[in-house]
Write a protein that holds these residues in place. Structure first.
Motif, PDB file in Angstrom:
ATOM      1  N   THR A  80       5.484  19.156   6.090  1.00 16.77           N
ATOM      2  CA  THR A  80       5.412  20.604   6.278  1.00 16.77           C
ATOM      3  C   THR A  80       6.548  21.036   7.198  1.00 16.77           C
ATOM      4  OG1 THR A  80       3.013  20.625   6.026  1.00 16.77           O
ATOM      5  CG2 THR A  80       3.999  22.525   7.101  1.00 16.77           C
ATOM      6  N   LEU A  81       7.266  22.080   6.800  1.00 12.57           N
ATOM      7  CA  LEU A  81       8.351  22.632   7.608  1.00 12.57           C
ATOM      8  C   LEU A  81       7.869  23.894   8.310  1.00 12.57           C
ATOM      9  CD1 LEU A  81      11.336  22.303   5.094  1.00 12.57           C
ATOM     10  CD2 LEU A  81      10.657  20.704   6.884  1.00 12.57           C
ATOM     11  N   PHE A  82       8.210  24.019   9.572  1.00 11.94           N
ATOM     12  CA  PHE A  82       7.805  25.193  10.359  1.00 11.94           C
ATOM     13  C   PHE A  82       8.982  25.625  11.234  1.00 11.94           C
ATOM     14  CE2 PHE A  82       5.094  27.704  13.191  1.00 11.94           C
ATOM     15  CZ  PHE A  82       4.180  28.214  12.293  1.00 11.94           C
ATOM     16  N   PRO A  83       9.992  26.254  10.607  1.00 12.79           N
ATOM     17  CA  PRO A  83      11.242  26.564  11.321  1.00 12.79           C
ATOM     18  C   PRO A  83      11.287  27.973  11.907  1.00 12.79           C
ATOM     19  CG  PRO A  83      11.567  26.935   8.999  1.00 12.79           C
ATOM     20  CD  PRO A  83      10.106  26.551   9.172  1.00 12.79           C
ATOM     21  N   SER A  84      10.149  28.506  12.332  1.00  9.46           N
ATOM     22  CA  SER A  84      10.082  29.902  12.769  1.00  9.46           C
ATOM     23  C   SER A  84      11.053  30.211  13.903  1.00  9.46           C
ATOM     24  CB  SER A  84       8.664  30.256  13.220  1.00  9.46           C
ATOM     25  OG  SER A  84       7.777  30.254  12.143  1.00  9.46           O
ATOM     26  N   LYS A  85      11.495  31.457  13.923  1.00 11.55           N
ATOM     27  CA  LYS A  85      12.337  31.942  15.003  1.00 11.55           C
ATOM     28  C   LYS A  85      11.469  32.309  16.214  1.00 11.55           C
ATOM     29  CE  LYS A  85      15.816  33.893  11.903  1.00 11.55           C
ATOM     30  NZ  LYS A  85      16.664  35.064  11.595  1.00 11.55           N
ATOM     31  N   LYS A  86      12.130  32.718  17.271  1.00 12.19           N
ATOM     32  CA  LYS A  86      11.424  33.113  18.482  1.00 12.19           C
ATOM     33  C   LYS A  86      10.457  34.255  18.168  1.00 12.19           C
ATOM     34  CE  LYS A  86      12.152  34.661  23.239  1.00 12.19           C
ATOM     35  NZ  LYS A  86      13.136  35.047  24.263  1.00 12.19           N
ATOM     36  N   GLY A  87       9.230  34.131  18.670  1.00 11.33           N
ATOM     37  CA  GLY A  87       8.226  35.162  18.437  1.00 11.33           C
ATOM     38  C   GLY A  87       6.942  34.606  17.861  1.00 11.33           C
ATOM     39  N   GLU A  88       6.984  33.367  17.365  1.00  8.62           N
ATOM     40  CA  GLU A  88       5.785  32.740  16.818  1.00  8.62           C
ATOM     41  C   GLU A  88       4.814  32.436  17.947  1.00  8.62           C
ATOM     42  OE1 GLU A  88       3.564  32.062  13.930  1.00  8.62           O
ATOM     43  OE2 GLU A  88       5.606  31.760  13.191  1.00  8.62           O
ATOM     44  N   GLY A  89       3.547  32.872  17.783  1.00 13.48           N
ATOM     45  CA  GLY A  89       2.555  32.659  18.829  1.00 13.48           C
ATOM     46  C   GLY A  89       2.038  31.240  18.856  1.00 13.48           C
ATOM     47  N   ALA A  90       1.450  30.796  17.793  1.00 16.79           N
ATOM     48  CA  ALA A  90       0.957  29.422  17.624  1.00 16.79           C
ATOM     49  C   ALA A  90       0.509  29.295  16.191  1.00 16.79           C
ATOM     50  CB  ALA A  90      -0.196  29.106  18.577  1.00 16.79           C
ATOM     51  N   GLY A  91       1.281  28.621  15.387  1.00 12.63           N
ATOM     52  CA  GLY A  91       1.025  28.617  13.957  1.00 12.63           C
ATOM     53  C   GLY A  91      -0.172  27.795  13.542  1.00 12.63           C
ATOM     54  N   LEU A  92      -1.136  28.440  12.872  1.00  9.49           N
ATOM     55  CA  LEU A  92      -2.274  27.721  12.313  1.00  9.49           C
ATOM     56  C   LEU A  92      -1.832  26.703  11.278  1.00  9.49           C
ATOM     57  CD1 LEU A  92      -5.036  30.440  11.806  1.00  9.49           C
ATOM     58  CD2 LEU A  92      -5.111  28.478  13.340  1.00  9.49           C
ATOM     59  N   VAL A  93      -0.677  26.952  10.663  1.00  6.67           N
ATOM     60  CA  VAL A  93      -0.164  26.023   9.652  1.00  6.67           C
ATOM     61  C   VAL A  93      -0.045  24.613  10.213  1.00  6.67           C
ATOM     62  CG1 VAL A  93       1.874  25.447   8.265  1.00  6.67           C
ATOM     63  CG2 VAL A  93       1.020  27.798   8.316  1.00  6.67           C
TER      64      VAL A  93
END
Length: 311
Positions: free
Chosen positions: A231-244
């Motif tokens: 699983t890739l999770f490359p979010s930018k700044k601003g992600e709170g805490a990904g349930l993914v």
């Protein structure tokens, strides 16, 4: 049984609607869209505040304080207000200024809760409590039958590697990065992007590219984790805490996560690759070689990325 739940949403198909309605017997009200009918939106919320009682509780799930119309309209709510912050920043200078102004204006509006320290510091600055996200892990237990069914459905060969990215198609989730990444990888890599489209521009960037599969919102997301090898999770700044991340790890599927995502408290070695360099202004054209190295070590790929020991 002593509580009654009522959902206020601007969207008919709001998240977890089936669970709320079927499992908790929730009623709900669909509010006018604030960007299309702001006056009607304000009137509806003020009516909610006016009809409230002292023992009522209003929970607001917010990414920031920038929704002035919301906070202004419910400030006279007679019961207890709980504000839950679930984002850790924004890349918009205008939104940032509006957020800071309204944060000061409504600093005493209600109880402050955040899903991570990072989300709390951004949303409230101080005076908040943290309640971590959680999932029903049993729903995400690895299912080999589902894995084989989906891989056959999408013509994925046994030696192909499936990368998965789950989340809204929007700037903060950074599908541009994964779109560019897949073009640099061998032909036996497939990318599945699953989520509601918020940015038509980003969706067009993903469409018609070799080995990229676009899947709209699905209630069977747990099935797709079975098919993923990573699983890739490359979010930018601003992600709170990904349930993914929680969902993927519950399935036994490892993650590659950007260093802009708050690290979650999970006792596992499956969350094994955090890209540890700052992405800075060069994001999303960031450090492809660092991510590629994880794939090019095929000894490691067999053990971790392909995750053949998943049970």
């Amino acid at each position: 049984k002593d509580f009654r739940f009522h959902i206020l949403s601007c969207f008919e198909n709001f998240a977890y609607k089936k669970e709320f309605v079927d499992d908790f017997n929730c009623s709900y009200t669909i509010l006018p869209r604030k960007n299309k009918k702001p006056i009607s939106y304000i009137k509806e919320l003020k009516a909610v505040a006016k009809q409230s009682k002292p023992d009522d509780i209003l929970q607001i799930n917010a990414m920031s304080y920038r929704n002035f119309l919301l906070f202004h309209s419910i400030k006279r709510f007679k019961g207890k207000i709980i504000i839950v912050g679930h984002a850790a920043g924004t890349n918009s200078r205008g939104f940032k200024l509006l957020h800071k102004f309204n944060r000061f204006l409504y600093k005493n509006l209600g109880k402050k809760i955040a899903i991570t320290q990072e989300a709390g510091k951004y949303m409230f600055k101080n005076g908040f409590d943290v309640i971590s996200n959680g999932i029903d892990a049993k729903k995400f237990i690895f299912n080999k039958v589902k894995r084989n069914e989906l891989r056959e459905k999408y013509n994925i060969k046994n030696d192909d590697i499936v990368l998965g990215q789950v989340g809204r198609i929007c700037k903060i989730k950074n599908q541009e990065f994964t779109s560019n990444l897949i073009e640099t990888l061998p032909d036996n890599f497939h990318l599945f992007v699953i989520g509601k489209t918020e940015s038509i521009k980003i969706k067009k960037c993903l469409q018609n590219k070799k080995n990229i599969h676009l899947i709209d919102q699905t209630k069977c997301i747990s099935d797709f984790y079975n098919m993923f090898d990573i699983t890739l999770f490359p979010s930018k700044k601003g992600e709170g805490a990904g349930l993914v991340m929680y969902e993927s790890l519950a399935n036994g599927c490892p993650c590659i996560v950007s260093d802009q995502v708050p690290k979650i408290n999970v006792n596992t070695d499956k969350l094994n690759v955090f890209v540890d360099k700052s992405m800075g202004e060069n994001f999303p054209g960031y450090y492809f070689t660092e991510v590629q190295n994880a794939f090019e070590d095929y000894t490691k790929a067999t053990r971790i990325l392909l995750n053949t020991d998943r049970k």
